[in-house]
Design a protein around this motif. Sequence first.
Motif, PDB file in Angstrom:
ATOM      1  N   GLU A  79     102.380 102.340  47.108  1.00  0.00           N
ATOM      2  CA  GLU A  79     102.680 103.618  47.208  1.00  0.00           C
ATOM      3  C   GLU A  79     103.614 103.532  48.562  1.00  0.00           C
ATOM      4  N   ARG A 103     105.825 101.360  49.176  1.00  0.00           N
ATOM      5  CA  ARG A 103     107.032 100.815  48.937  1.00  0.00           C
ATOM      6  C   ARG A 103     107.956 101.824  48.190  1.00  0.00           C
ATOM      7  N   GLU A 104     107.370 103.090  47.850  1.00  0.00           N
ATOM      8  CA  GLU A 104     108.039 104.169  47.241  1.00  0.00           C
ATOM      9  C   GLU A 104     108.356 105.233  48.545  1.00  0.00           C
TER      10      GLU A 104
END
Length: 190
Positions: free
Chosen positions: A76, A78-79
């Motif tokens: 999550e 990394r988004e």
Amino acid sequence: MLWLYTLHRDPPTPLHPRSGTEVRGAWQDVIDGISHIAYITDQSWRVVTYNKAFAEIFPSGRVPTNTMRWMLLAPEAREVLMGWDEHWLPMVLPQLRAAMAALPNDETLAGIEKDVLADPVAGPLYEAGGGSYIHPDGDERPLLHARLGPGWVSLCTAEPLSSPRARLMVMIFRPGEERRHTGPAILRAT
């Protein structure tokens, strides 16, 4: 006081055994009174308290128990942390390395380090070393807010004086794709 009087500096270690792992209850009122994204972590980056604005940035709706672990290892993150590999990872890895040097017996940090070393993306960068970046205060980084969309956050950090190594993080979110600086870069007493 003897350290201050004789050596003109603070003692090298906290004087209270729970220092860095807890903060006084009044800090909850401080966090609740901040309209910007705000939270406090302990010396191991475990979340001590946070406000509603912090909870709203997560698409899952779940606040992580440890922000360092989340930033480095959660899919999550990394988004949400836009440009994770460029704007976040190179700045966060040295913070972990510095914390490990300062607190070599901290089991939470050791567990994070172990998992980072096993990660195919973060591990090689951590092992390569480099970077002397140890705090984010004053940074501006891209963030994909779960409710407000893409934008940039200005990071403001502080340390509760009664709990060295605990940290207050305030993130001022500004929506939009482009980085925007507002206000004076440096404030000084007049």
